[in-house]
Write a protein that holds these residues in place. Sequence first.
Motif, PDB file in Angstrom:
ATOM      1  N   GLN A  51       0.943  -1.183   0.527  1.00 32.10           N
ATOM      2  CA  GLN A  51      -0.123  -0.661   0.267  1.00 32.10           C
ATOM      3  C   GLN A  51       0.911   1.514  -0.430  1.00 32.10           C
ATOM      4  OE1 GLN A  51      -2.419  -0.939   3.630  1.00 32.10           O
ATOM      5  NE2 GLN A  51      -4.523  -0.680   1.880  1.00 32.10           N
ATOM      6  N   LYS A  82      -7.097  -0.977   9.800  1.00 39.07           N
ATOM      7  CA  LYS A  82      -7.015  -0.149   9.179  1.00 39.07           C
ATOM      8  C   LYS A  82      -8.164   0.497   8.977  1.00 39.07           C
ATOM      9  CE  LYS A  82      -3.277  -1.887   6.549  1.00 39.07           C
ATOM     10  NZ  LYS A  82      -2.302  -0.752   6.685  1.00 39.07           N
ATOM     11  N   PRO A  83      -8.316   1.532   9.127  1.00 39.80           N
ATOM     12  CA  PRO A  83      -9.367   2.508   8.481  1.00 39.80           C
ATOM     13  C   PRO A  83     -10.619   1.888   7.843  1.00 39.80           C
ATOM     14  CG  PRO A  83      -7.479   4.115   8.136  1.00 39.80           C
ATOM     15  CD  PRO A  83      -7.074   2.699   8.497  1.00 39.80           C
ATOM     16  N   GLU A  84     -11.685   2.268   7.716  1.00 39.66           N
ATOM     17  CA  GLU A  84     -13.130   1.455   7.337  1.00 39.66           C
ATOM     18  C   GLU A  84     -12.896   1.163   5.750  1.00 39.66           C
ATOM     19  OE1 GLU A  84     -18.365   1.329   7.185  1.00 39.66           O
ATOM     20  OE2 GLU A  84     -16.878   2.693   8.363  1.00 39.66           O
ATOM     21  N   LYS A  85     -12.361   2.197   5.103  1.00 38.92           N
ATOM     22  CA  LYS A  85     -12.486   2.608   3.921  1.00 38.92           C
ATOM     23  C   LYS A  85     -11.570   1.722   3.133  1.00 38.92           C
ATOM     24  CE  LYS A  85     -12.733   5.615  -0.079  1.00 38.92           C
ATOM     25  NZ  LYS A  85     -12.845   6.944  -0.430  1.00 38.92           N
ATOM     26  N   GLN A  86     -10.509   1.581   3.529  1.00 45.08           N
ATOM     27  CA  GLN A  86      -9.022   1.404   3.329  1.00 45.08           C
ATOM     28  C   GLN A  86      -9.294  -0.263   3.933  1.00 45.08           C
ATOM     29  OE1 GLN A  86      -5.800   2.442   5.026  1.00 45.08           O
ATOM     30  NE2 GLN A  86      -4.527   1.752   4.123  1.00 45.08           N
ATOM     31  N   ARG A  87      -9.963  -1.108   5.098  1.00 49.44           N
ATOM     32  CA  ARG A  87      -9.821  -2.212   4.727  1.00 49.44           C
ATOM     33  C   ARG A  87     -11.056  -2.605   4.025  1.00 49.44           C
ATOM     34  NH1 ARG A  87     -12.362  -1.553  10.345  1.00 49.44           N
ATOM     35  NH2 ARG A  87     -14.700  -1.586   9.637  1.00 49.44           N
ATOM     36  N   ASN A  88     -12.237  -2.171   3.487  1.00 46.41           N
ATOM     37  CA  ASN A  88     -12.977  -2.693   2.564  1.00 46.41           C
ATOM     38  C   ASN A  88     -12.276  -3.182   1.462  1.00 46.41           C
ATOM     39  OD1 ASN A  88     -15.033  -2.384   4.660  1.00 46.41           O
ATOM     40  ND2 ASN A  88     -15.985  -0.301   4.263  1.00 46.41           N
ATOM     41  N   LYS A  89     -11.972  -1.926   0.960  1.00 44.60           N
ATOM     42  CA  LYS A  89     -10.793  -2.521  -0.244  1.00 44.60           C
ATOM     43  C   LYS A  89      -9.946  -4.267  -0.359  1.00 44.60           C
ATOM     44  CE  LYS A  89      -7.743   0.399  -3.452  1.00 44.60           C
ATOM     45  NZ  LYS A  89      -7.099   1.312  -3.548  1.00 44.60           N
TER      46      LYS A  89
END
Length: 294
Positions: free
Chosen positions: A116, A255-262
């Motif tokens: 990342q 990880k932050p939610e957006k990053q985790r979902n990705k």
Amino acid sequence: MRKLYKHFYSMASSSCGNEIFACILLSFLYVGSLYIWTGSRGRDHPSTIKKRCASVFFMTIISPFFVVYFLNEETREKATLPQLLGIRYDGVILSAILPLLLTVILFLGPIIQNHQNIPLNSTLLIYLQPRYWYNSSQNPIWWRNQVVAPFSEEFTFRACMLPLLLQCLSPMSAIFVAPLFFGIAHLHHAIDRVKLGLPFTTVVIVSFFQFVYTSLFGFYSAFLFLRTGQFLPLFIVHAFCNHMGLPEIRELFNKPEKQRNKLVAFHALGLIAWYLLLFPLTEPSWYSNELYSL
């Protein structure tokens, strides 16, 4: 108690008794060869690594003799010993590429997660630099993890054990039985953890998790052996998995939610793609595999 005794006696005297005995003996000798050297130095000390590498090298020499001794006449007539062990030229190039590609797809999520903050092309460039390989070759731990362990373990626990087990088990049964010897053989790491002073509960939990993980990998490796009939992809895939290590699941969910979902999406995509490509990329005819079938 008598019923339990009869149960184990019937298992030992079954048609698979000799083959199971051979695999247990091979496992015992492999692990035992690591502990013939006395000393209090840890497993990562260069001296310990060199001695243990010499031990497993010796095991790769004597393991085929077990295969020869326990082979039945029907198996002997099917192919030569090198062919039974997956050592042959036909299909070897594809066997070095396609199973590795399949495994890279499986690790898509972890690969994206690990890069990342570092562009993937930058990492690929590192692997193309002679300095990287020179520095790695000077590290005994790298030799153990990337060369010696993958080669010796796959040769002993897959290439030598599977031909024996296939004498009395179906291919699917052999896939699930052979890795158990591999998983149990890794339990010896508990001794090293105890020496490091880790709490007993921690040693048990970590050892159990390692047994499950190594057994799961063993299923996959045995599957590749029966589908390709080649030893080379087992060694390459094992080395790659050692290089990648276990997926950082805890880090993923921190990880932050957006990053985790990705990242979760990439993990799922890799797993689904691997499943869909598992049989197509291991088509036996691509590897001229007429000896084993699954």
